[in-house]
Scaffold this motif. Structure first.
Motif, PDB file in Angstrom:
ATOM      1  N   LEU A 249       0.792  -1.373   0.085  1.00  0.00           N
ATOM      2  CA  LEU A 249      -0.172  -0.048   0.155  1.00  0.00           C
ATOM      3  C   LEU A 249       1.109   1.328  -0.229  1.00  0.00           C
ATOM      4  O   LEU A 249       0.904   2.126  -0.260  1.00  0.00           O
ATOM      5  CB  LEU A 249      -1.005  -0.081   1.266  1.00  0.00           C
ATOM      6  CG  LEU A 249      -1.912  -1.390   1.139  1.00  0.00           C
ATOM      7  CD1 LEU A 249      -2.397  -0.899   2.605  1.00  0.00           C
ATOM      8  CD2 LEU A 249      -3.017  -1.175   0.362  1.00  0.00           C
ATOM      9  N   VAL A 250       2.324   1.191  -0.128  1.00  0.00           N
ATOM     10  CA  VAL A 250       3.184   2.479   0.058  1.00  0.00           C
ATOM     11  C   VAL A 250       2.677   3.398  -1.159  1.00  0.00           C
ATOM     12  O   VAL A 250       2.667   4.264  -1.008  1.00  0.00           O
ATOM     13  CB  VAL A 250       4.758   2.228  -0.040  1.00  0.00           C
ATOM     14  CG1 VAL A 250       5.368   3.351  -0.191  1.00  0.00           C
ATOM     15  CG2 VAL A 250       4.720   1.051   1.636  1.00  0.00           C
ATOM     16  N   ALA A 251       2.562   2.696  -2.501  1.00  0.00           N
ATOM     17  CA  ALA A 251       2.437   3.954  -3.064  1.00  0.00           C
ATOM     18  C   ALA A 251       1.176   4.802  -3.679  1.00  0.00           C
ATOM     19  O   ALA A 251       1.366   6.030  -3.778  1.00  0.00           O
ATOM     20  CB  ALA A 251       2.886   2.486  -4.756  1.00  0.00           C
ATOM     21  N   HIS A 252       0.202   3.856  -3.083  1.00  0.00           N
ATOM     22  CA  HIS A 252      -1.315   4.093  -2.611  1.00  0.00           C
ATOM     23  C   HIS A 252      -0.923   5.432  -1.283  1.00  0.00           C
ATOM     24  O   HIS A 252      -1.788   6.890  -1.588  1.00  0.00           O
ATOM     25  CB  HIS A 252      -1.427   3.482  -2.876  1.00  0.00           C
ATOM     26  CG  HIS A 252      -3.428   4.171  -3.536  1.00  0.00           C
ATOM     27  ND1 HIS A 252      -4.039   3.694  -4.395  1.00  0.00           N
ATOM     28  CD2 HIS A 252      -4.753   4.573  -2.918  1.00  0.00           C
ATOM     29  CE1 HIS A 252      -5.308   3.999  -4.528  1.00  0.00           C
ATOM     30  NE2 HIS A 252      -5.161   4.839  -3.871  1.00  0.00           N
TER      31      HIS A 252
ATOM     32  N   ALA B 284       0.569   8.617  -2.928  1.00  0.00           N
ATOM     33  CA  ALA B 284       0.141   9.272  -3.875  1.00  0.00           C
ATOM     34  C   ALA B 284      -1.340  10.209  -3.052  1.00  0.00           C
ATOM     35  O   ALA B 284      -1.241  11.466  -3.980  1.00  0.00           O
ATOM     36  CB  ALA B 284      -0.646   7.965  -5.169  1.00  0.00           C
ATOM     37  N   VAL B 285      -1.406   9.731  -2.391  1.00  0.00           N
ATOM     38  CA  VAL B 285      -2.954  10.299  -1.147  1.00  0.00           C
ATOM     39  C   VAL B 285      -1.867  11.215  -1.006  1.00  0.00           C
ATOM     40  O   VAL B 285      -2.615  12.971  -1.068  1.00  0.00           O
ATOM     41  CB  VAL B 285      -3.305   9.526  -0.877  1.00  0.00           C
ATOM     42  CG1 VAL B 285      -3.836  10.294   0.695  1.00  0.00           C
ATOM     43  CG2 VAL B 285      -4.148   8.389  -1.128  1.00  0.00           C
ATOM     44  N   TYR B 286      -0.727  11.158   0.017  1.00  0.00           N
ATOM     45  CA  TYR B 286       0.130  12.363  -0.313  1.00  0.00           C
ATOM     46  C   TYR B 286       0.491  13.597  -1.077  1.00  0.00           C
ATOM     47  O   TYR B 286       0.298  14.708   0.199  1.00  0.00           O
ATOM     48  CB  TYR B 286       1.555  12.182   0.924  1.00  0.00           C
ATOM     49  CG  TYR B 286       0.977  11.722   2.058  1.00  0.00           C
ATOM     50  CD1 TYR B 286       1.824  12.532   3.339  1.00  0.00           C
ATOM     51  CD2 TYR B 286       0.884  10.604   2.725  1.00  0.00           C
ATOM     52  CE1 TYR B 286       1.598  12.120   4.965  1.00  0.00           C
ATOM     53  CE2 TYR B 286       0.144  10.141   4.097  1.00  0.00           C
ATOM     54  CZ  TYR B 286       0.552  10.942   5.311  1.00  0.00           C
ATOM     55  OH  TYR B 286       0.549  10.544   6.070  1.00  0.00           O
ATOM     56  N   THR B 287       1.232  13.033  -1.988  1.00  0.00           N
ATOM     57  CA  THR B 287       1.263  14.488  -3.298  1.00  0.00           C
ATOM     58  C   THR B 287      -0.033  14.968  -3.461  1.00  0.00           C
ATOM     59  O   THR B 287       0.485  16.002  -4.202  1.00  0.00           O
ATOM     60  CB  THR B 287       1.860  13.631  -4.017  1.00  0.00           C
ATOM     61  OG1 THR B 287       3.258  12.619  -3.805  1.00  0.00           O
ATOM     62  CG2 THR B 287       1.992  14.144  -5.364  1.00  0.00           C
ATOM     63  N   ALA B 288      -1.440  14.548  -3.950  1.00  0.00           N
ATOM     64  CA  ALA B 288      -2.372  14.794  -4.200  1.00  0.00           C
ATOM     65  C   ALA B 288      -2.546  16.388  -3.586  1.00  0.00           C
ATOM     66  O   ALA B 288      -2.342  16.902  -3.305  1.00  0.00           O
ATOM     67  CB  ALA B 288      -3.318  14.211  -4.290  1.00  0.00           C
ATOM     68  N   LEU B 289      -2.857  15.940  -1.627  1.00  0.00           N
ATOM     69  CA  LEU B 289      -2.821  17.180  -0.589  1.00  0.00           C
ATOM     70  C   LEU B 289      -1.410  17.848  -0.512  1.00  0.00           C
ATOM     71  O   LEU B 289      -2.137  18.907  -0.720  1.00  0.00           O
ATOM     72  CB  LEU B 289      -2.861  16.246   0.447  1.00  0.00           C
ATOM     73  CG  LEU B 289      -2.726  17.374   1.953  1.00  0.00           C
ATOM     74  CD1 LEU B 289      -4.363  17.857   1.541  1.00  0.00           C
ATOM     75  CD2 LEU B 289      -2.867  16.437   3.125  1.00  0.00           C
TER      76      LEU B 289
END
Length: 222
Positions: A137-140, A143-148
């Motif tokens: 789940l690291v990649a996801h 991605a969530v952190y990058t969006a924020l």
């Protein structure tokens, strides 16, 4: 930010005020799928959970699942996505002349108060730690952190003055999210601690020092 956490039922609808009946039904279905995904992964492991099993557990069809999420990973991180949107909204609600780090801290404290009402439950924390530590789940999570980070940096740029606004706002957003991530991990590892106190302590440690000629002030007219 505070990754891999559930959205408590009391949070549904908090993002956009009072939604209509259609929106509430959609939110309820989305939340049911999210909670089913979390429960199944905690019980059986990520590798043994399928989109079909999540849909069955939520009592909806595979097609309905696809109307809400593109993958089981997205369903798992629905709670994070909701909180990220709420974090940006809370930051935007802060006074325009408030010092940026203070505005971020207040937004974080409000978010904790709104969304972590079930945090004292031991099984709840155990499920969160399981998701946090799963390598698949690291990649996801990234991605969530990058969006924020992108959303926060855009908002912060409007609150800063001086040169290199894009760079400074991105550094500020990244530092803030790193502090929240460390605070959450520390809290999960220390069950006796309070999340709000841990977040406050982490943000105090990570607060940027004002430097000559490049002080983190808000943008003002003139």
């Amino acid at each position: 930010m505070l990754a891999g956490q559930e959205v408590p039922g009391s949070y549904v609808g908090a993002v956009s005020g009072t939604p209509g009946l259609r929106e509430r039904k959609k939110a309820a279905t989305r939340l049911a799928l999210h909670e089913a995904a979390l429960r199944l992964v905690a019980e059986h492991g990520l590798e043994h959970v399928t989109v079909e099993s999540i849909a069955d557990a939520a009592d909806v069809s595979r097609r309905t699942f696809s109307n809400y999420f593109s993958s089981k990973e997205e369903a798992l991180f629905h709670g994070d996505a909701e909180r990220l949107r709420r974090m940006v909204e809370l930051l935007r609600d802060r006074p325009a002349d408030e010092e940026p780090w203070s505005a971020l801290g207040t937004a974080a404290e409000r978010l904790v108060g709104e969304t972590y009402v079930d945090a004292a439950d031991a099984s709840w924390r155990a499920r969160r730690a399981l998701l946090r530590d799963h390598p698949g789940l690291v990649a996801h999570q990234v991605a969530v952190y990058t969006a924020l980070e992108n959303e926060l940096s855009s908002e912060l740029a409007s609150r800063l003055a001086g040169a290199d606004l894009e760079l400074r706002s991105r550094v500020l957003a990244a530092g803030f999210l790193s502090a929240l991530r460390v605070a959450t991990q520390h809290w999960l590892d220390h069950p006796g601690d309070q999340l709000l106190g841990t977040v406050r302590a982490a943000l105090a440690q990570a607060a940027p020092a004002a430097s000559a000629g490049e002080r983190l002030t808000r943008r003002t007219d003139g």
